[in-house]
Write a protein that holds these residues in place. Structure first.
Motif, short mmCIF file in Angstrom:
data_model
loop_
_atom_site.label_atom_id
_atom_site.label_comp_id
_atom_site.label_asym_id
_atom_site.label_seq_id
_atom_site.Cartn_x
_atom_site.Cartn_y
_atom_site.Cartn_z
N LEU A 123 -6.28 -4.72 -2.78
CA LEU A 123 -7.43 -5.06 -1.94
C LEU A 123 -7.06 -6.12 -0.90
O LEU A 123 -7.50 -6.07 0.25
CB LEU A 123 -8.58 -5.56 -2.81
N LYS A 158 -7.71 -3.62 -6.83
CA LYS A 158 -7.14 -2.51 -6.09
C LYS A 158 -8.23 -1.56 -5.62
O LYS A 158 -9.33 -1.50 -6.18
CB LYS A 158 -6.13 -1.76 -6.95
N LEU A 159 -7.90 -0.82 -4.57
CA LEU A 159 -8.74 0.25 -4.05
C LEU A 159 -7.96 1.55 -4.16
O LEU A 159 -6.73 1.56 -4.18
CB LEU A 159 -9.08 0.03 -2.58
N SER A 160 -8.68 2.66 -4.22
CA SER A 160 -7.99 3.94 -4.08
C SER A 160 -7.38 3.99 -2.69
O SER A 160 -7.89 3.37 -1.74
CB SER A 160 -8.97 5.10 -4.27
N SER A 190 -3.02 3.84 -5.46
CA SER A 190 -3.98 2.82 -5.05
C SER A 190 -3.27 1.80 -4.16
O SER A 190 -2.07 1.89 -3.95
CB SER A 190 -4.57 2.13 -6.27
N ASN A 231 -9.92 5.17 -0.01
CA ASN A 231 -10.93 4.18 0.39
C ASN A 231 -10.30 3.03 1.17
O ASN A 231 -10.90 2.49 2.10
CB ASN A 231 -11.66 3.65 -0.83
N GLY A 232 -9.10 2.64 0.76
CA GLY A 232 -8.41 1.56 1.47
C GLY A 232 -8.10 1.93 2.90
O GLY A 232 -8.33 1.14 3.83
N ALA A 250 -5.40 -4.49 1.96
CA ALA A 250 -6.36 -3.70 2.72
C ALA A 250 -7.19 -4.57 3.65
O ALA A 250 -7.44 -4.22 4.82
CB ALA A 250 -7.27 -2.93 1.77
N LEU A 268 -11.12 1.96 5.00
CA LEU A 268 -11.46 0.59 5.35
C LEU A 268 -10.59 0.08 6.50
O LEU A 268 -11.06 -0.65 7.37
CB LEU A 268 -11.30 -0.32 4.13
N TYR A 305 0.85 -1.18 0.00
CA TYR A 305 0.00 0.00 0.00
C TYR A 305 0.89 1.23 0.00
O TYR A 305 2.10 1.15 0.17
CB TYR A 305 -0.95 0.02 1.20
#
Length: 267
Positions: free
Chosen positions: A123, A61-63, A120, A66-67, A126, A70, A46
């Motif tokens: 996921l 992947k997440l931004s 990003s 947002n990650g 995260a 979370l 990350y």
């Protein structure tokens, strides 16, 4: 579990709970392994380390925003819920639950209103980090609840712990503000941090995070909190080492060689 006699002066006896004992071992080993991986350059995927030293592969992947949201929100909700699940507890329990709730609420607010993002995150990473924060928060609160019927430690550290937590939290927030102000809106280039203790170490925010965690340990004085704090120190030490290595690789001779990783003038 056998506890060294010196710890008995500062810790509650280990609770007769296989769940807490198992979680203590799992979290300690996982954090120590993560710290070792950071030192070896196999970074948790990350932030700026997403593409550092690892082969690219197809993955969800997440931004970054947002990650990170979370990461912290479930742990914050666990801390908040503990006041309703375990009502009318003593000062130590309330102080611990309050510290954990404030800790993660601060992080959520920083994600929403302070941090700037440029990429990003995987996921998978995260989800792992979210589960770690959430499970450790819940277990620490539960371990504290189980200690309610046993004798207090000979040395009471909770008031010292509250002070350390406040200092660590303020110091961590201040240096997060300095990091956030490095880049203007729309600027995605990384810069060498300046100001505060960044002139001495590249990760003063981690140093103060460790101080806040030691404060939480001192409030709790449970063996689980001790194991988790020890693992966190090991992980953030490895993370700091990896961060300094990353800055050296990116900026070369522009990075001041006398700036240490975590502890001024030492490491």
């Amino acid at each position: 579990m056998v506890i060294p006699s010196i710890l008995l002066k500062f810790m509650f006896p280990s609770p007769s709970s296989w769940f807490v004992t198992a979680m203590m071992a799992v979290n300690l080993l996982a954090l120590m392994d993560a710290g070792y991986m950071e030192i070896k350059g196999k970074n948790m995927r990350y932030s700026k380390f997403l593409n550092a030293g690892v082969a690219k592969k197809q993955e969800m992947k997440l931004s970054s925003r947002n990650g990170m949201l979370l990461f912290y929100t479930p742990a914050f909700l666990v801390g908040l819920a503990s006041f309703f699940v375990f009502p009318l507890q003593d000062l130590r329990f309330v102080s611990l639950a309050s510290a954990l709730t404030i800790h993660f609420f601060k992080r959520v607010l920083e994600v929403l209103f302070l941090h700037k993002y440029s990429g990003s995150m995987a996921l998978e990473s995260a989800i792992i980090i979210t589960m770690s924060y959430t499970s450790s928060t819940a277990t620490m609160i539960y371990a504290q609840f189980l200690s309610r019927d046993v004798s207090e430690p000979m040395v009471d550290l909770k008031y010292i712990g509250i002070g350390l937590f406040v200092i660590g939290t303020i110091g961590n927030f201040y240096h997060h503000c300095l990091l956030a102000n490095l880049r203007k809106k729309g600027d995605k280039e990384y810069k060498i941090p300046r100001g505060g203790l960044f002139d001495l170490v590249i990760c003063p925010h981690y140093m103060f995070e460790i101080l806040a965690n030691v404060g939480i340990l001192s409030i709790s004085q449970t063996l689980y909190a001790f194991a988790f704090t020890l693992g966190t120190i090991f992980y953030l030490t490895g993370r700091s080492y990896g961060t300094r290595k990353w800055y050296l690789s990116k900026f070369g001779d522009k990075f001041p060689k006398d700036v240490k990783a975590l502890i001024p003038y030492v490491f």
